[in-house]
Structures are given as structure tokens and as C-alpha cells.
Design a protein around this motif. Sequence first.
Motif, PDB file in Angstrom:
ATOM      1  N   TYR A  79     -11.876  31.642  -6.821  1.00 33.98           N
ATOM      2  CA  TYR A  79     -11.648  30.831  -8.026  1.00 33.98           C
ATOM      3  C   TYR A  79     -11.799  29.339  -7.734  1.00 33.98           C
ATOM      4  CZ  TYR A  79      -9.659  28.669 -12.116  1.00 33.98           C
ATOM      5  OH  TYR A  79      -9.484  27.882 -13.236  1.00 33.98           O
ATOM      6  N   ARG A  80     -12.525  28.676  -8.609  1.00 37.62           N
ATOM      7  CA  ARG A  80     -12.674  27.221  -8.560  1.00 37.62           C
ATOM      8  C   ARG A  80     -12.411  26.688  -9.959  1.00 37.62           C
ATOM      9  NH1 ARG A  80     -12.214  28.673  -4.329  1.00 37.62           N
ATOM     10  NH2 ARG A  80     -13.534  28.471  -2.504  1.00 37.62           N
ATOM     11  N   ILE A  81     -11.769  25.555 -10.039  1.00 42.34           N
ATOM     12  CA  ILE A  81     -11.531  24.924 -11.336  1.00 42.34           C
ATOM     13  C   ILE A  81     -12.878  24.514 -11.922  1.00 42.34           C
ATOM     14  CG2 ILE A  81     -10.516  22.920 -12.485  1.00 42.34           C
ATOM     15  CD1 ILE A  81      -8.206  23.106 -10.486  1.00 42.34           C
ATOM     16  N   PRO A  82     -13.151  24.896 -13.167  1.00 38.29           N
ATOM     17  CA  PRO A  82     -14.428  24.525 -13.785  1.00 38.29           C
ATOM     18  C   PRO A  82     -14.636  23.007 -13.817  1.00 38.29           C
ATOM     19  CG  PRO A  82     -13.321  26.218 -15.078  1.00 38.29           C
ATOM     20  CD  PRO A  82     -12.338  25.748 -14.038  1.00 38.29           C
ATOM     21  N   ALA A  83     -15.879  22.592 -13.691  1.00 41.73           N
ATOM     22  CA  ALA A  83     -16.232  21.168 -13.626  1.00 41.73           C
ATOM     23  C   ALA A  83     -15.732  20.389 -14.834  1.00 41.73           C
ATOM     24  CB  ALA A  83     -17.748  21.015 -13.489  1.00 41.73           C
ATOM     25  N   LYS A  84     -15.682  21.034 -16.009  1.00 39.05           N
ATOM     26  CA  LYS A  84     -15.232  20.304 -17.200  1.00 39.05           C
ATOM     27  C   LYS A  84     -13.762  19.910 -17.127  1.00 39.05           C
ATOM     28  CE  LYS A  84     -14.668  24.443 -20.037  1.00 39.05           C
ATOM     29  NZ  LYS A  84     -15.183  25.088 -21.247  1.00 39.05           N
ATOM     30  N   TYR A  85     -13.032  20.456 -16.149  1.00 37.34           N
ATOM     31  CA  TYR A  85     -11.635  20.078 -15.939  1.00 37.34           C
ATOM     32  C   TYR A  85     -11.489  19.212 -14.695  1.00 37.34           C
ATOM     33  CZ  TYR A  85     -11.008  23.692 -19.433  1.00 37.34           C
ATOM     34  OH  TYR A  85     -11.098  24.441 -20.588  1.00 37.34           O
TER      35      TYR A  85
END
Length: 108
Positions: A79-85
Motif C-alpha cells: 500500500y502507498r498513499i495515492p499521489a493526490k493525497y
Amino acid sequence: TRLRTVTGVQTCALPILEIADSLEKASRIQGVQSVITGHSTVMTMADLREYSAFNREFAATVQAAKRAGQTVDAVAASYRIPAKYAGYAEPQAARLKANVQIVFDETK
């Protein structure tokens, strides 16, 4: 607030799959300009709506991974935090795994 423990990490008793809805409802309260979260800086109502969307997206991502046959460990590891966040802090590994496990458990 009742707390529950998952893999040694305490989490809120509110089901993760309901958090986004609860935050969205709270973000629509009229006459409120800021929210003191207790876990972060003061948020505006727009920030709260964005955080609601983040939680909804997290749950949907984990549910899709479960349906695809992935394990809790695999989802938590990838899991990686999406770029938009951008700007959201990376979660602690134990807390992330606990939250993934909760979504797995809450998803039928």
C-alpha cells in the motif's frame, strides 16, 4: 470511545467501512469553519471532506485487493498513499496492517 486491539494496535470501535460516511456527514455541518481532530492539525471542512474521500478510497483499495485474493500482509506491504493525497504522512506499518485487517474482517 471504545477501543479494540488488532495485532497489538488499538483502533477506534467505529467500523472502518463507516468512517468515510461519518466524516462526510460531519463535513456538511453548517456554521463550522474548522475541526480540531485530536490527531493532526486543525482541519477546514474541505480538509475533512478530502479526508473522508481518502478513507473511502483506502477501504475500496483494500476491498478490491481482498476480492483479488491478496493477503493482509501483501496489501499492507504494497500500500502507498495515492499521489493526490500528497502531504499525508505514511502510516506506521503496524497501524496500516491493523487497518487492512479490519477492512478484510468487515468485508463480506
